[in-house]
Design an enzyme around this catalytic site. Structure first.
Site, short mmCIF file in Angstrom:
data_model
loop_
_atom_site.label_atom_id
_atom_site.label_comp_id
_atom_site.label_asym_id
_atom_site.label_seq_id
_atom_site.Cartn_x
_atom_site.Cartn_y
_atom_site.Cartn_z
N CYS A 108 46.24 50.82 38.86
CA CYS A 108 46.13 49.54 38.10
C CYS A 108 47.52 49.27 37.52
CB CYS A 108 44.95 49.30 37.24
SG CYS A 108 44.88 47.61 36.89
N CYS A 258 49.29 40.86 39.16
CA CYS A 258 48.59 42.08 39.58
C CYS A 258 50.01 43.30 40.13
CB CYS A 258 47.75 41.74 41.06
SG CYS A 258 46.98 43.27 41.59
O1 PYC Z 1 47.60 44.95 38.19
O2 PYC Z 1 47.32 46.42 39.76
C1 PYC Z 1 46.81 45.43 39.15
C2 PYC Z 1 45.39 45.25 39.10
C3 PYC Z 1 44.63 45.66 39.95
C4 PYC Z 1 43.48 45.04 39.68
C5 PYC Z 1 43.47 44.33 38.74
N1 PYC Z 1 44.85 44.45 38.24
#
Ligand code: PYC
Length: 332
Positions: A108, A258
């Site tokens: 993550c 993300c």
């Molecule tokens: O930032 O990799 C990320 C992530 C995955 C799911 C939520 N955030």
């Protein structure tokens, strides 16, 4: 690891599963809007000796702890939790296993930025480099003097391009399959309005894509489930290259751009020749926050670097009462 500190992060887990009121200390933060909850005291002792074995053990023996930590009534669908675990890899400072309202994550990106900020909040690191073992592999991070964090993620790559999926109600959707520590279906040609005011439709559209991928047997390498869907469109910020919407495995949307999703995006841009090694890509999220990404070439794909910032929002003791019918979360 930052200067003047011990080279290893102390993991203070202890088993107190017989306590009537289990007390667990968590540090809450948000990374560009996306919440992270790191458990720093109270994880039961794990017997497994590898990080993948620990994921299996947590899933088998302690899954109620996961759901109790991140689901209602103590949490909510968007929180990503993180367990600090003792890694057998002596080159790292600590192991970390991230999880959400549905399951466990390979890696993550926003959570790693939150973790570094959490360790600084606890006084366990100072600006400098830190190394983590994750189920997806080794991850390096740097806490900068100004509080920003750069994460060098696991090798990332595009697995397939221009994959067609038939999505009930929406028709044919074409996207790429990419890996950035988690599996993503990345769609640029979707006709959707990437604004928070359109959230209901974005959730329905991406959830339908995800279901269709599964029903039509479209997977990542080795049959891996594609459990994240990412839409891209023009940025709103004048300092961004693109805006995204990311559906996470538990059907919450990512408030940040993300980190693992940006890693997969960088891999696709690299494969298309649209971004050179070392060049910066600024990814705006659906709420208007931003990560910066760049990459270097690696032997097993690109090596992405993601930079963002997290802020501490709480230093809390959570209580789990044996008589509470919802101690393991609602719906768990
Ligand atoms: O930032 O990799 C990320 C992530 C995955 C799911 C939520 N955030």
């Amino acid at each position: 690891m930052g200067t003047g500190k011990e080279p290893e992060i102390q993991v203070t887990n202890r088993s107190n599963s017989n306590d009537m009121h289990r007390r667990i200390r968590v540090i809450d933060s948000h990374t560009e809007g996306e919440p992270t909850r790191i458990l720093v005291e109270g994880l039961p002792e794990l017997r497994a000796t590898t990080i993948l074995g620990m994921v299996d053990e947590l899933r088998r023996d302690h899954d109620g702890l996961r759901s109790g930590l991140v689901c209602e009534p103590r949490g909510h669908d968007a929180i990503v939790g993180g367990y600090l675990v003792n890694s057998p890899d002596e080159t790292v400072d600590t192991g970390v296993i991230f999880f959400n309202n549905a399951s466990y994550l390979g890696m993550c990106g926003h959570g790693t930025i939150g973790l570094v900020t959490t360790l600084a909040h606890l006084g366990r690191i100072t600006p400098g480099d830190v190394r983590f073992d994750t189920p997806a592999g080794l991850v390096r991070a740097r806490l900068h003097d100004d509080g920003r964090v750069t994460v060098w993620n696991v090798p990332s790559y595009r697995f397939a391009d221009s994959v067609v999926v038939d999505v009930p109600e929406f028709g044919r959707v074409i996207g790429d399959i990419g890996y950035g520590g988690n599996w993503f279906f990345l769609v640029s040609d979707h006709g959707q309005d990437l604004h928070l005011s359109n959230l209901e439709t974005l959730n329905r559209y991406t959830t339908s894509i995800r279901r269709a991928l599964s029903e039509q047997g479209i997977t990542g390498a080795g049959g891996a489930e594609i459990d994240h869907v990412e839409l891209f469109g023009p940025p709103q910020r004048s300092d961004a290259d693109s805006k995204n919407f990311v559906l996470c495995p538990g059907l919450a949307y990512d408030r940040s751009p993300c980190g693992t999703g940006l890693s997969a995006k960088l891999a696709c841009l690299a494969a298309d020749g649209k971004l050179k090694p070392g060049q910066t890509w600024r990814q705006e999220s659906i709420i208007g926050s931003q990560f910066e990404g760049s990459y270097e070439e690696g032997p097993q794909g690109i090596l992405p670097a993601i930079t963002g910032r997290a802020w501490i929002t709480g230093d809390n003791i959570l209580l789990f009462d044996d008589s509470d019918p919802f101690r393991e979360g609602i719906g768990a």
